[in-house]
Write an enzyme that holds these catalytic residues in place. Structure first.
Site, PDB file in Angstrom:
ATOM      1  N   SER A  20       0.840  -1.209   0.000  1.00 12.45           N
ATOM      2  CA  SER A  20       0.000   0.000   0.000  1.00 12.45           C
ATOM      3  C   SER A  20       0.875   1.260   0.000  1.00 12.45           C
ATOM      4  CB  SER A  20      -0.979   0.006   1.181  1.00 12.45           C
ATOM      5  OG  SER A  20      -0.305   0.151   2.398  1.00 12.45           O
ATOM      6  N   ASN A  21       2.010   1.213   0.681  1.00 13.93           N
ATOM      7  CA  ASN A  21       2.918   2.368   0.645  1.00 13.93           C
ATOM      8  C   ASN A  21       3.497   2.557  -0.759  1.00 13.93           C
ATOM      9  OD1 ASN A  21       3.414   3.706   3.437  1.00 13.93           O
ATOM     10  ND2 ASN A  21       3.312   1.517   3.897  1.00 13.93           N
ATOM     11  N   ARG A  72      23.331 -13.416   4.334  1.00  8.42           N
ATOM     12  CA  ARG A  72      22.721 -12.086   4.217  1.00  8.42           C
ATOM     13  C   ARG A  72      23.571 -11.183   3.309  1.00  8.42           C
ATOM     14  NH1 ARG A  72      18.789 -10.367   7.085  1.00  8.42           N
ATOM     15  NH2 ARG A  72      18.950 -11.908   8.740  1.00  8.42           N
ATOM     16  N   ILE A  99      16.470  -7.707   7.273  1.00  2.00           N
ATOM     17  CA  ILE A  99      17.465  -6.792   7.842  1.00  2.00           C
ATOM     18  C   ILE A  99      18.582  -6.639   6.810  1.00  2.00           C
ATOM     19  CG2 ILE A  99      19.086  -6.449   9.756  1.00  2.00           C
ATOM     20  CD1 ILE A  99      16.372  -6.694  10.889  1.00  2.00           C
ATOM     21  N   LEU A 100      19.046  -5.416   6.610  1.00  2.00           N
ATOM     22  CA  LEU A 100      20.131  -5.215   5.648  1.00  2.00           C
ATOM     23  C   LEU A 100      21.487  -5.334   6.343  1.00  2.00           C
ATOM     24  CD1 LEU A 100      18.764  -2.210   3.550  1.00  2.00           C
ATOM     25  CD2 LEU A 100      18.543  -4.664   3.108  1.00  2.00           C
ATOM     26  N   HIS A 116       8.578   2.573   9.719  1.00  2.00           N
ATOM     27  CA  HIS A 116       8.339   1.630  10.816  1.00  2.00           C
ATOM     28  C   HIS A 116       7.044   2.021  11.519  1.00  2.00           C
ATOM     29  CE1 HIS A 116       9.277  -1.292  13.864  1.00  2.00           C
ATOM     30  NE2 HIS A 116       8.965  -0.391  14.789  1.00  2.00           N
ATOM     31  N   GLN A 178      -1.398   3.232   9.456  1.00  2.00           N
ATOM     32  CA  GLN A 178      -1.127   3.229   8.009  1.00  2.00           C
ATOM     33  C   GLN A 178      -1.607   4.506   7.327  1.00  2.00           C
ATOM     34  OE1 GLN A 178      -1.581  -0.088   5.337  1.00  2.00           O
ATOM     35  NE2 GLN A 178       0.588  -0.285   5.812  1.00  2.00           N
ATOM     36  N   GLU A 181       1.200   6.657   7.728  1.00  2.00           N
ATOM     37  CA  GLU A 181       2.326   6.200   6.892  1.00  2.00           C
ATOM     38  C   GLU A 181       2.170   6.745   5.478  1.00  2.00           C
ATOM     39  OE1 GLU A 181       2.880   1.978   6.811  1.00  2.00           O
ATOM     40  OE2 GLU A 181       2.978   1.801   8.976  1.00  2.00           O
TER      41      GLU A 181
END
Ligand code: GRF
Length: 208
Positions: A20-21, A72, A99-100, A116, A178, A181
């Site tokens: 949705s974002n 990762r 997670i990056l 977030h 949201q 957001e």
């Protein structure tokens, strides 16, 4: 490094779910309210509805599955290759459930943005809305921040507050968050696009 403000900003949006974002960002661009172009949408989940949204707007939709990589850092190296290939200036994490590592963070310093669903530094990590309900806070919200190597720890760009109601469930609180957001994320992206975000250690200064 300051981006070239005479050109539309090149974005990549990374997703794992509904998107949705992503949709709000697409809509802002298509209505001329955000001077940017989404070069590609990348998902680690082949079933993400966000991929369908991307295709509906003729945006390249790429799947990079977790299971195709043993570490990762290897995953992130593949991600960096794709993003650099598209000349991406800003990486937008819109519900990207990974997670990056330092490989991604160092390739795009202060150029990866995450949203977030809580007022950081409260309730980082998964199920932020449920964490807020269980803690009993009276207000929660959302935070847009630059991404560093921690979990939801990077410099904060914008926040928006919503009340927590006594009869809220995870779903009702998530829906209220949201709405914020969808207002806050494009606003933060626009500030980046306009070259108005200056990062000074932990502080993000917004130039007028
Ligand atoms: C949002 O709640 C965002 O805060 C979190 O993931 C969710 C993504 O929603 N990081 P959507 O896929 O954009 O609808």
């Amino acid at each position: 490094m300051m981006r070239d403000l005479t050109q539309s900003c090149v974005l990549a949006v990374l997703v794992s779910g509904n998107g949705s974002n992503l949709q709000v960002i697409i809509n802002k661009i298509e209505s001329g309210k955000l001077d940017a172009r989404i070069a590609c949408v990348i998902s680690n989940n082949p079933n993400a509805y966000a991929l369908i949204r991307a295709k509906a707007h003729a945006i390249p939709a790429i799947v990079l599955e977790n299971s195709s990589f043993t570490s990762r850092r290897d995953y992130d190296a593949a991600l960096v290759d794709i993003l650099q290939g598209y000349g991406v200036e800003l990486v937008v994490l819109a519900g990207f459930m990974r997670i990056l590592s330092d490989v991604m963070v160092n390739a795009f310093p202060n150029a990866i943005m995450n949203i977030h669903p809580a007022l950081l530094p409260s309730f980082p990590g998964l199920h932020a809305q449920q964490q807020a309900l269980e803690y009993g806070v009276k207000f929660s919200g959302c935070t847009v921040h630059f991404v560093d190597c921690g979990t939801d720890t990077g410099p904060i760009i914008l926040q928006a507050v919503v009340p927590v109601k006594q009869d809220d469930t995870e779903e009702t609180l998530s829906a209220r968050i949201q709405m914020e957001e969808h207002r806050t994320f494009p606003e933060a992206i626009n500030l980046f696009v306009e070259g108005k975000l200056l990062v000074d250690g932990r502080l993000v200064r917004i130039q007028s």
